[in-house]
Write a protein that holds these residues in place. Structure first.
Motif, PDB file in Angstrom:
ATOM      1  N   HIS A   1       0.855  -1.197   0.000  1.00  0.00           N
ATOM      2  CA  HIS A   1       0.000   0.000   0.000  1.00  0.00           C
ATOM      3  C   HIS A   1       0.884   1.239   0.000  1.00  0.00           C
ATOM      4  O   HIS A   1       1.986   1.232   0.581  1.00  0.00           O
ATOM      5  CB  HIS A   1      -0.896   0.043   1.236  1.00  0.00           C
ATOM      6  N   ARG A   2       0.384   2.314  -0.615  1.00  0.00           N
ATOM      7  CA  ARG A   2       1.113   3.587  -0.606  1.00  0.00           C
ATOM      8  C   ARG A   2       0.180   4.708  -0.151  1.00  0.00           C
ATOM      9  O   ARG A   2      -1.003   4.736  -0.494  1.00  0.00           O
ATOM     10  CB  ARG A   2       1.692   3.894  -1.986  1.00  0.00           C
ATOM     11  N   PHE A   3       0.769   5.635   0.613  1.00  0.00           N
ATOM     12  CA  PHE A   3       0.015   6.769   1.152  1.00  0.00           C
ATOM     13  C   PHE A   3       0.772   8.063   0.829  1.00  0.00           C
ATOM     14  O   PHE A   3       1.963   8.189   1.149  1.00  0.00           O
ATOM     15  CB  PHE A   3      -0.139   6.655   2.676  1.00  0.00           C
ATOM     16  N   ASN A   4       0.082   8.986   0.216  1.00  0.00           N
ATOM     17  CA  ASN A   4       0.665  10.312  -0.029  1.00  0.00           C
ATOM     18  C   ASN A   4       0.173  11.252   1.076  1.00  0.00           C
ATOM     19  O   ASN A   4      -0.969  11.702   1.060  1.00  0.00           O
ATOM     20  CB  ASN A   4       0.246  10.827  -1.404  1.00  0.00           C
ATOM     21  N   VAL A   5       1.043  11.530   2.032  1.00  0.00           N
ATOM     22  CA  VAL A   5       0.667  12.300   3.217  1.00  0.00           C
ATOM     23  C   VAL A   5       1.055  13.769   3.040  1.00  0.00           C
ATOM     24  O   VAL A   5       2.195  14.082   2.671  1.00  0.00           O
ATOM     25  CB  VAL A   5       1.354  11.723   4.472  1.00  0.00           C
ATOM     26  N   THR A   6       0.094  14.642   3.302  1.00  0.00           N
ATOM     27  CA  THR A   6       0.334  16.083   3.277  1.00  0.00           C
ATOM     28  C   THR A   6       0.052  16.651   4.661  1.00  0.00           C
ATOM     29  O   THR A   6      -1.036  16.471   5.194  1.00  0.00           O
ATOM     30  CB  THR A   6      -0.559  16.790   2.243  1.00  0.00           C
ATOM     31  N   VAL A   7       1.058  17.307   5.231  1.00  0.00           N
ATOM     32  CA  VAL A   7       0.925  17.908   6.561  1.00  0.00           C
ATOM     33  C   VAL A   7       0.797  19.413   6.398  1.00  0.00           C
ATOM     34  O   VAL A   7       1.668  20.059   5.806  1.00  0.00           O
ATOM     35  CB  VAL A   7       2.128  17.569   7.453  1.00  0.00           C
ATOM     36  N   TYR A   8      -0.295  19.961   6.916  1.00  0.00           N
ATOM     37  CA  TYR A   8      -0.553  21.392   6.801  1.00  0.00           C
ATOM     38  C   TYR A   8      -0.208  22.097   8.110  1.00  0.00           C
ATOM     39  O   TYR A   8      -0.543  21.617   9.196  1.00  0.00           O
ATOM     40  CB  TYR A   8      -2.026  21.653   6.481  1.00  0.00           C
ATOM     41  N   ALA A   9       0.462  23.234   7.982  1.00  0.00           N
ATOM     42  CA  ALA A   9       0.717  24.105   9.128  1.00  0.00           C
ATOM     43  C   ALA A   9      -0.057  25.393   8.884  1.00  0.00           C
ATOM     44  O   ALA A   9       0.233  26.131   7.941  1.00  0.00           O
ATOM     45  CB  ALA A   9       2.206  24.397   9.271  1.00  0.00           C
ATOM     46  N   LEU A  10      -1.045  25.655   9.715  1.00  0.00           N
ATOM     47  CA  LEU A  10      -1.933  26.790   9.493  1.00  0.00           C
ATOM     48  C   LEU A  10      -1.738  27.829  10.593  1.00  0.00           C
ATOM     49  O   LEU A  10      -2.140  27.607  11.737  1.00  0.00           O
ATOM     50  CB  LEU A  10      -3.387  26.308   9.463  1.00  0.00           C
ATOM     51  N   PRO A  11      -1.120  28.974  10.283  1.00  0.00           N
ATOM     52  CA  PRO A  11      -0.906  30.001  11.304  1.00  0.00           C
ATOM     53  C   PRO A  11      -2.171  30.827  11.535  1.00  0.00           C
ATOM     54  O   PRO A  11      -3.102  30.821  10.719  1.00  0.00           O
ATOM     55  CB  PRO A  11       0.197  30.870  10.690  1.00  0.00           C
ATOM     56  N   VAL A  12      -2.194  31.539  12.642  1.00  0.00           N
ATOM     57  CA  VAL A  12      -3.287  32.470  12.926  1.00  0.00           C
ATOM     58  C   VAL A  12      -3.015  33.759  12.156  1.00  0.00           C
ATOM     59  O   VAL A  12      -1.919  34.310  12.232  1.00  0.00           O
ATOM     60  CB  VAL A  12      -3.388  32.769  14.436  1.00  0.00           C
ATOM     61  N   PRO A  13      -3.978  34.256  11.369  1.00  0.00           N
ATOM     62  CA  PRO A  13      -3.747  35.496  10.614  1.00  0.00           C
ATOM     63  C   PRO A  13      -3.544  36.691  11.536  1.00  0.00           C
ATOM     64  O   PRO A  13      -4.044  36.717  12.659  1.00  0.00           O
ATOM     65  CB  PRO A  13      -5.022  35.649   9.769  1.00  0.00           C
ATOM     66  N   VAL A  14      -2.806  37.673  11.039  1.00  0.00           N
ATOM     67  CA  VAL A  14      -2.488  38.876  11.808  1.00  0.00           C
ATOM     68  C   VAL A  14      -3.191  40.078  11.180  1.00  0.00           C
ATOM     69  O   VAL A  14      -3.100  40.293   9.969  1.00  0.00           O
ATOM     70  CB  VAL A  14      -0.966  39.120  11.838  1.00  0.00           C
ATOM     71  N   ILE A  15      -3.873  40.864  12.020  1.00  0.00           N
ATOM     72  CA  ILE A  15      -4.563  42.069  11.545  1.00  0.00           C
ATOM     73  C   ILE A  15      -3.781  43.291  12.008  1.00  0.00           C
ATOM     74  O   ILE A  15      -3.424  43.417  13.181  1.00  0.00           O
ATOM     75  CB  ILE A  15      -6.007  42.142  12.084  1.00  0.00           C
ATOM     76  N   SER A  16      -3.530  44.201  11.079  1.00  0.00           N
ATOM     77  CA  SER A  16      -2.807  45.438  11.406  1.00  0.00           C
ATOM     78  C   SER A  16      -3.412  46.591  10.620  1.00  0.00           C
ATOM     79  O   SER A  16      -4.073  46.390   9.602  1.00  0.00           O
ATOM     80  CB  SER A  16      -1.320  45.285  11.081  1.00  0.00           C
ATOM     81  N   SER A  17      -3.192  47.802  11.113  1.00  0.00           N
ATOM     82  CA  SER A  17      -3.613  48.997  10.379  1.00  0.00           C
ATOM     83  C   SER A  17      -2.453  49.449   9.502  1.00  0.00           C
ATOM     84  O   SER A  17      -1.286  49.224   9.822  1.00  0.00           O
ATOM     85  CB  SER A  17      -4.011  50.113  11.344  1.00  0.00           C
ATOM     86  N   TYR A  18      -2.788  50.072   8.379  1.00  0.00           N
ATOM     87  CA  TYR A  18      -1.732  50.548   7.486  1.00  0.00           C
ATOM     88  C   TYR A  18      -2.130  51.906   6.923  1.00  0.00           C
ATOM     89  O   TYR A  18      -3.297  52.312   6.975  1.00  0.00           O
ATOM     90  CB  TYR A  18      -1.466  49.544   6.365  1.00  0.00           C
ATOM     91  N   CYS A  19      -1.162  52.620   6.386  1.00  0.00           N
ATOM     92  CA  CYS A  19      -1.375  54.001   5.950  1.00  0.00           C
ATOM     93  C   CYS A  19      -0.894  54.221   4.529  1.00  0.00           C
ATOM     94  O   CYS A  19       0.293  54.486   4.318  1.00  0.00           O
ATOM     95  CB  CYS A  19      -0.646  54.962   6.882  1.00  0.00           C
TER      96      CYS A  19
END
Length: 268
Positions: A117-135
């Motif tokens: 048997h073969r398994f194609n494994v994908t590991v996801y790393a999901l960061p928390v988005p960052v909100i900032s003000s910009y000018c």
């Protein structure tokens, strides 16, 4: 008899027992993943091999005849160290605290049953988005915000007002930075959130308008003077002061010389 055995092995390849079918598996970073052999008991004369990656590196071996289980977790720079577990009844392989370094192709070969048997494994790393003000240079009277994430792939980034979707952006390939802007009024009482989604899960960051959005008189961003400008002003002031000191010294020196040159004539 040899001809029958040969035909049997050929039929195994044709029917896909050793076939090219690959099962895709997705998992989040930090979770545990178990890859199943789909057998309830290891054959008495069976040998199970677990291999990983394009180099087909051996990471685990079960020899039922010798009643021996070997785990090779120091291969590939030790990325599997203290993470591999093997079920001594079924041969299932478990990877604990999985990381993106464990993304790749896994193969199990069960010799006693002629199964692979073969398994194609994908590991996801999901960061928390960052909100900032910009000018931006042409700043409006509203609060301008930016929701951003770094180094993500196969995700979508969205702004929500309550439960209503306002905007969305997606990326498939690895991206250095993914950003999505939003403009709101300073006194807006609605709830906003920025959501990062992939195939498995999501990360949400809620907007604190009071914290990020302030009027221009109180907002460092809106009334912002860059450090370079400040340094330029200070340098200019220092330069003016230096010139003034030099002018004063030169004027004083000339006055003293003039007085000294006039002294002898005054004595006559």
């Amino acid at each position: 008899m040899k001809t029958i055995s040969l035909l049997f092995i050929i039929s195994l390849f044709i029917n896909g027992v050793f076939g090219d079918e690959v099962k895709s598996v997705s998992v989040m970073e930090g979770d545990s993943l178990t890859l199943h052999t789909n057998i309830t008991k290891i054959p008495r004369d069976g040998v199970i091999l677990w291999r990983f990656g394009l180099q087909n590196s051996l990471i685990a071996r079960i020899n039922e005849v010798a009643k021996d289980i070997s785990i090779y977790d120091d291969v590939l720079d030790g990325r599997f160290r203290d993470r591999l577990q093997v079920n001594d009844q079924t041969g299932d392989l478990t990877i604990t605290n999985i990381t993106t370094n464990h993304t790749g192709l896994y193969q199990i070969i069960i010799s006693g049953k002629q199964i692979s048997h073969r398994f194609n494994v994908t590991v996801y790393a999901l960061p928390v988005p960052v909100i900032s003000s910009y000018c931006p240079q042409n700043s409006s009277s509203n609060c301008l915000l930016l929701c951003s994430v770094l180094n993500v792939r196969d995700v979508s980034l969205s702004w929500y007002k309550g439960n209503s979707l306002l905007s969305i952006i997606s990326v498939s390939d690895l991206n250095i930075r993914l950003s999505l802007p939003l403009e709101v009024e300073y006194q807006d009482n609605n709830t906003y959130r920025c959501v990062l989604n992939n195939l498995i899960t999501k990360q949400t960051q809620h907007l604190n308008i009071t914290h990020l959005c302030q009027m221009c008189s109180d907002c460092v961003c809106c009334c912002h003077v860059s450090e370079a400008v400040i340094r330029l002003v200070v340098s200019a002031l220092v330069g003016v002061a230096t010139v003034a000191v030099l002018v004063y010294d030169i004027t004083s020196s000339r006055t003293k010389l003039k007085k000294r040159s006039q002294t002898p004539s005054d004595r006559h």
